[in-house]
Design a protein around this motif. Sequence first.
Motif, mmCIF file in Angstrom:
data_model
loop_
_atom_site.group_PDB
_atom_site.id
_atom_site.type_symbol
_atom_site.label_atom_id
_atom_site.label_comp_id
_atom_site.label_asym_id
_atom_site.label_seq_id
_atom_site.Cartn_x
_atom_site.Cartn_y
_atom_site.Cartn_z
ATOM 1 N N ASN A 150 8.355 -18.985 37.681
ATOM 2 C CA ASN A 150 9.156 -18.316 38.711
ATOM 3 C C ASN A 150 8.791 -18.793 39.954
ATOM 4 O O ASN A 150 9.814 -18.055 41.000
ATOM 5 C CB ASN A 150 9.505 -17.215 37.390
ATOM 6 N N GLU A 151 7.192 -18.475 40.279
ATOM 7 C CA GLU A 151 6.989 -18.899 42.166
ATOM 8 C C GLU A 151 7.691 -19.801 42.741
ATOM 9 O O GLU A 151 8.283 -20.765 41.966
ATOM 10 C CB GLU A 151 5.825 -18.771 42.288
ATOM 11 N N THR A 152 7.745 -19.586 44.396
ATOM 12 C CA THR A 152 7.973 -20.413 44.920
ATOM 13 C C THR A 152 7.487 -22.039 45.250
ATOM 14 O O THR A 152 8.517 -23.337 44.338
ATOM 15 C CB THR A 152 7.585 -20.507 46.703
ATOM 16 N N GLU A 153 6.205 -21.859 44.975
ATOM 17 C CA GLU A 153 5.310 -23.310 44.201
ATOM 18 C C GLU A 153 4.979 -23.241 43.027
ATOM 19 O O GLU A 153 3.978 -22.869 42.058
ATOM 20 C CB GLU A 153 4.377 -23.699 45.496
ATOM 21 N N GLY A 154 5.578 -23.235 42.225
ATOM 22 C CA GLY A 154 5.390 -22.884 40.275
ATOM 23 C C GLY A 154 5.002 -23.809 39.505
ATOM 24 O O GLY A 154 4.728 -25.185 39.883
ATOM 25 N N TYR A 155 4.025 -22.890 38.841
ATOM 26 C CA TYR A 155 2.608 -23.974 38.003
ATOM 27 C C TYR A 155 2.783 -23.427 36.932
ATOM 28 O O TYR A 155 2.885 -22.160 36.696
ATOM 29 C CB TYR A 155 1.776 -23.643 38.825
ATOM 30 N N ILE A 156 2.469 -24.580 35.595
ATOM 31 C CA ILE A 156 1.358 -23.484 34.283
ATOM 32 C C ILE A 156 0.350 -23.691 34.987
ATOM 33 O O ILE A 156 -0.018 -25.294 34.631
ATOM 34 C CB ILE A 156 2.457 -24.641 33.280
ATOM 35 N N PHE A 157 -0.075 -22.996 34.184
ATOM 36 C CA PHE A 157 -2.040 -23.221 33.535
ATOM 37 C C PHE A 157 -2.810 -23.120 32.915
ATOM 38 O O PHE A 157 -1.946 -21.968 31.891
ATOM 39 C CB PHE A 157 -2.922 -22.416 34.919
ATOM 40 N N ALA A 158 -3.101 -23.966 32.077
ATOM 41 C CA ALA A 158 -3.672 -23.660 30.782
ATOM 42 C C ALA A 158 -5.220 -24.106 30.723
ATOM 43 O O ALA A 158 -5.247 -25.033 31.437
ATOM 44 C CB ALA A 158 -2.410 -24.094 30.239
ATOM 45 N N ARG A 159 -5.816 -24.063 29.130
ATOM 46 C CA ARG A 159 -6.493 -25.435 28.647
ATOM 47 C C ARG A 159 -6.347 -25.739 27.773
ATOM 48 O O ARG A 159 -6.142 -25.410 26.259
ATOM 49 C CB ARG A 159 -8.149 -24.317 28.741
ATOM 50 N N LEU A 160 -6.522 -27.474 27.531
ATOM 51 C CA LEU A 160 -6.531 -27.833 26.019
ATOM 52 C C LEU A 160 -7.992 -27.733 25.606
ATOM 53 O O LEU A 160 -9.003 -27.980 26.269
ATOM 54 C CB LEU A 160 -6.219 -29.265 25.976
ATOM 55 N N ALA A 161 -8.228 -26.649 24.151
ATOM 56 C CA ALA A 161 -9.291 -27.232 23.326
ATOM 57 C C ALA A 161 -9.719 -27.998 22.173
ATOM 58 O O ALA A 161 -8.658 -28.083 21.891
ATOM 59 C CB ALA A 161 -9.046 -25.132 23.181
ATOM 60 N N LYS A 162 -10.460 -28.191 22.343
ATOM 61 C CA LYS A 162 -11.318 -28.693 21.496
ATOM 62 C C LYS A 162 -12.115 -27.993 20.356
ATOM 63 O O LYS A 162 -13.235 -27.776 21.161
ATOM 64 C CB LYS A 162 -11.512 -29.971 21.238
ATOM 65 N N TYR A 163 -12.530 -27.791 18.988
ATOM 66 C CA TYR A 163 -12.832 -26.850 18.404
ATOM 67 C C TYR A 163 -13.460 -26.652 17.418
ATOM 68 O O TYR A 163 -12.067 -27.508 16.315
ATOM 69 C CB TYR A 163 -12.214 -25.722 18.175
ATOM 70 N N SER A 164 -14.039 -26.559 16.859
ATOM 71 C CA SER A 164 -14.207 -27.389 15.113
ATOM 72 C C SER A 164 -14.058 -25.801 14.221
ATOM 73 O O SER A 164 -14.863 -24.314 14.819
ATOM 74 C CB SER A 164 -16.153 -27.068 14.673
ATOM 75 N N GLN A 165 -13.704 -26.100 12.900
ATOM 76 C CA GLN A 165 -13.281 -24.801 12.237
ATOM 77 C C GLN A 165 -14.208 -23.741 11.549
ATOM 78 O O GLN A 165 -14.171 -22.290 11.793
ATOM 79 C CB GLN A 165 -12.269 -24.975 11.028
ATOM 80 N N GLU A 166 -15.848 -25.056 11.541
ATOM 81 C CA GLU A 166 -17.205 -23.834 11.022
ATOM 82 C C GLU A 166 -17.611 -24.811 12.210
ATOM 83 O O GLU A 166 -17.852 -25.518 11.857
ATOM 84 C CB GLU A 166 -17.165 -24.673 9.574
ATOM 85 N N GLY A 167 -18.376 -23.995 12.648
ATOM 86 C CA GLY A 167 -19.545 -24.715 13.957
ATOM 87 C C GLY A 167 -20.805 -24.218 13.310
ATOM 88 O O GLY A 167 -21.397 -22.898 12.947
ATOM 89 N N HIS A 168 -21.370 -25.268 14.271
ATOM 90 C CA HIS A 168 -22.880 -24.233 13.519
ATOM 91 C C HIS A 168 -23.448 -23.925 14.854
ATOM 92 O O HIS A 168 -23.688 -24.970 15.188
ATOM 93 C CB HIS A 168 -23.818 -25.343 12.580
ATOM 94 N N MET A 169 -24.370 -22.871 15.018
ATOM 95 C CA MET A 169 -25.385 -22.283 16.684
ATOM 96 C C MET A 169 -26.450 -21.825 16.324
ATOM 97 O O MET A 169 -26.699 -21.239 14.870
ATOM 98 C CB MET A 169 -24.206 -21.673 17.119
ATOM 99 N N THR A 170 -27.534 -22.051 17.385
ATOM 100 C CA THR A 170 -28.463 -21.540 16.246
ATOM 101 C C THR A 170 -28.728 -19.852 17.727
ATOM 102 O O THR A 170 -28.358 -19.661 18.439
ATOM 103 C CB THR A 170 -29.762 -22.346 17.724
ATOM 104 N N ILE A 171 -29.127 -18.913 16.932
ATOM 105 C CA ILE A 171 -29.157 -17.923 17.304
ATOM 106 C C ILE A 171 -30.558 -17.388 17.165
ATOM 107 O O ILE A 171 -31.580 -18.093 16.384
ATOM 108 C CB ILE A 171 -28.313 -16.420 16.254
ATOM 109 N N VAL A 172 -31.306 -15.800 17.672
ATOM 110 C CA VAL A 172 -32.297 -15.650 17.820
ATOM 111 C C VAL A 172 -32.537 -14.411 16.806
ATOM 112 O O VAL A 172 -31.726 -13.445 17.106
ATOM 113 C CB VAL A 172 -33.119 -14.980 19.295
ATOM 114 N N ASP A 173 -33.694 -14.320 15.897
ATOM 115 C CA ASP A 173 -33.144 -13.260 14.926
ATOM 116 C C ASP A 173 -34.637 -12.628 15.113
ATOM 117 O O ASP A 173 -35.665 -12.072 15.717
ATOM 118 C CB ASP A 173 -33.705 -13.612 13.973
#
Length: 293
Positions: free
Chosen positions: A49-72
């Motif tokens: 709706n602005e004078t020089e209008g635009y849409i900003f977003a991100r295309l996201a790629k993800y895994s439903q179940e992922g593995h990551m390393t944490i510090v215990d």
Amino acid sequence: MGRGRYYLGRVLKLGNLNRERLTEAIQEPKTISVGKFQWTFTDMLDKTNETEGYIFARLAKYSQEGHMTIVDTDTNSQKDAVTENLLVASSPFVYLPEFSGIAYLHVWHGIEENVFRRRFKNLIEEAFNKFFINCEIEPIADYRAFISKLQAIEEISEIHAKVYPPNPLFGDLWKDLNEYIKSRNATEVQIVEKSTDEDGLSTDLVNLINAIVKKNIDKAERPASLADAALLMAADGYGTGKVIGVTKDENVVIRTADTQKSFLFDKEPKGSKLAVEAQRQFAKVSAERDMKH
């Protein structure tokens, strides 16, 4: 903050797809599965709706179940943990309705340029169950890179182009073809020229693109022939095109998508700043190619 390469393309809205539906598909996105990954749009910002209008977003790629390393901290050791919806890669993009233009980040080993175009199309069409909806992102060719390839061809034997009605901009050099498409009420036009003559096709493509690159577009002969106009139209992001020829006794294929316009910008941009830079890039393309509403 690192910088990445953003590519320029046109968003072609075909069938019943329009700006409102495109916005809706990004604002209320579906999720699709491709292989072991899920894809969706995130972080949508609608400033149309602005004078020089635009849409900003991100295309996201993800895994439903992922593995990551944490510090215990109890054992001072590193451990593998399972998490839901682990983000694998994210490509910020901005859509500019004024140009039917989109600028999107190429993410190495995550969301490559051609993958972005396919997933964007899938998500937009899936939002409406693919019912009379078709969406394509077509690259905008870099004329300087394109002509350097064309000039290396000794003879052009084939020209192929598939083009769609432009909206809202058209190029002056292919104005007649644009009028023809409108008069036929066509949603797609395909043009193929072939020559078996030893001199190849008689085409003015190199001279036409040279006139654009050297800012002598006013001196270019009008109207461009049908095949030349269609290839220029495809190169401006309103379709696909290729030239087949011979260089040093070898067959060469040059596609309009092989020399895509791009620019460098922040990998993690603010939507407003990316929109300003994309606006500048598209305005430059329009001025260079004498494009009009």
